[in-house]
Design a protein around this motif. Structure first.
Motif, PDB file in Angstrom:
ATOM      1  N   ARG A  76       0.863  -1.231   0.087  1.00  0.00           N
ATOM      2  CA  ARG A  76       0.093  -0.169  -0.071  1.00  0.00           C
ATOM      3  C   ARG A  76       0.882   1.239  -0.034  1.00  0.00           C
ATOM      4  N   VAL A  79       2.490   1.672  -3.508  1.00  0.00           N
ATOM      5  CA  VAL A  79       1.399   2.109  -4.632  1.00  0.00           C
ATOM      6  C   VAL A  79       1.255   3.710  -4.259  1.00  0.00           C
ATOM      7  N   GLN A  80       1.133   4.136  -3.068  1.00  0.00           N
ATOM      8  CA  GLN A  80       0.818   5.659  -2.603  1.00  0.00           C
ATOM      9  C   GLN A  80       1.925   6.483  -2.950  1.00  0.00           C
ATOM     10  N   GLY A 142      -2.946  -2.448  -5.090  1.00  0.00           N
ATOM     11  CA  GLY A 142      -2.732  -0.931  -5.999  1.00  0.00           C
ATOM     12  C   GLY A 142      -3.517  -1.057  -7.351  1.00  0.00           C
ATOM     13  N   ASP A 145      -7.562   2.354  -7.326  1.00  0.00           N
ATOM     14  CA  ASP A 145      -7.359   3.481  -6.186  1.00  0.00           C
ATOM     15  C   ASP A 145      -8.295   3.393  -4.984  1.00  0.00           C
ATOM     16  N   SER A 282      -4.706   7.576   2.895  1.00  0.00           N
ATOM     17  CA  SER A 282      -4.424   7.889   1.534  1.00  0.00           C
ATOM     18  C   SER A 282      -4.060   9.503   1.110  1.00  0.00           C
TER      19      SER A 282
END
Length: 298
Positions: A76, A79-80, A142, A145, A282
């Motif tokens: 996570r 991906v962020q 990922g 979104d 996020s």
């Protein structure tokens, strides 16, 4: 990991690859380092965290439950990080957006969201219709979104916004015997075929919980017909072939035209949350909150 921006200690990156390959040899090959180096990094990470991440009993390598949680977290974060860096590098370029939606919601809520994103001039909008389980997994990996879901999920694990509370109703054809009664019990329902969604569907899980609360199981119905599409379920209901439970919006037109009827269940009408779910903390949480607010108004 190619093309990614490493925001974490390289040992975490190594562990993420190992958790995916479950092979020291493949991990070493993929990262262009030696196998002993992989082993050393993992042992160093375990020692620092004080947590066992890997169990290796030749020839099998197993990722521990704690390791699975850590790998999901690292994924996570990565991906962020990639998304944030891309946004910072190209602030004037509207990024593409990919989201998952469950089948039921794809009937009425997803089209509203797509229209909203089009109005905001997103260049590329990807909508993937699936079930709750797969939608959540796509957030973890990922591949999506965020997701629009109606199923249950771990609210400590994700960020989320309640978009609306949608009535979840029992439905039959307007000329069905149960539609003529002033009140219906769960015992009355078990005299007729039950039409349900597939395993993994949020709608099915909700229905199973409802039935369980009424001390009823699917086995008590004379027939259980599994259909993995809400539109098809609507058509089966119109034929008078049984009963089903769906979100009211899925059958709104058929109810308005008088072709279908809501069952007058003695237990009353259930309202279930429809949620916009995204990775916890996020960077794009403000965007998701704005979209959820817009959908509420819609």
């Amino acid at each position: 990991m190619k093309g990614s921006y490493d925001m974490l200690d390289h040992r975490y990156q190594t562990f993420l690859v190992l958790a995916t390959t479950k092979s020291y040899t493949q991990t070493a090959r993929q990262l262009y380092i030696s196998q002993p180096a992989v082993s050393q990094q993992i042992k160093s990470l375990e020692a620092e965290l004080g947590v066992e991440l890997v169990r290796y009993e030749r020839p099998k390598l197993t990722i521990t439950p704690a390791g699975v949680e850590l790998a999901a977290f690292v994924q996570r974060v990565q991906v962020q990080a990639d998304a944030v860096v891309a946004t910072l590098q190209h602030p004037q370029k509207v990024r593409q957006v990919t989201f998952s939606t469950t089948l039921s919601i794809s009937e009425f809520l997803a089209p509203q969201l797509i229209g909203l994103l089009q109005a905001q001039h997103y260049h590329e909008i990807n909508c993937r219709v699936t079930n709750t389980h797969v939608a959540l997994a796509a957030i973890e990996s990922g591949d999506s979104d965020f997701a629009l879901i109606e199923g249950n999920f771990d609210k400590q694990r994700y960020g989320y916004e309640v978009v609306r509370q949608e009535p979840f109703v029992g439905v039959v054809a307007a000329d069905h015997p149960l539609a003529q009664q002033s009140a219906v019990s769960w015992a009355d329902l078990t005299a007729y075929p039950l039409i349900v969604r597939e395993e993994g569907s949020g709608s099915r899980e909700i229905l199973e919980n409802l039935a369980h609360a009424a001390n009823v199981t699917f086995a008590e119905f004379p027939q259980v017909v599994t259909v993995n599409n809400p539109t098809a379920i609507r058509e089966v209901l119109l034929q008078g072939s049984g009963i089903s439970f769906v979100y009211r919006s899925v059958v709104a037109e058929a109810l308005k035209s008088g072709k279908l009827a809501v069952l007058p269940l003695q237990a009353g009408q259930l309202r279930h949350d429809l949620d916009l779910v995204y990775p916890r903390d996020s960077y794009f949480a403000d965007d998701y909150r704005r979209w959820a607010t817009a959908l509420k108004k819609g």
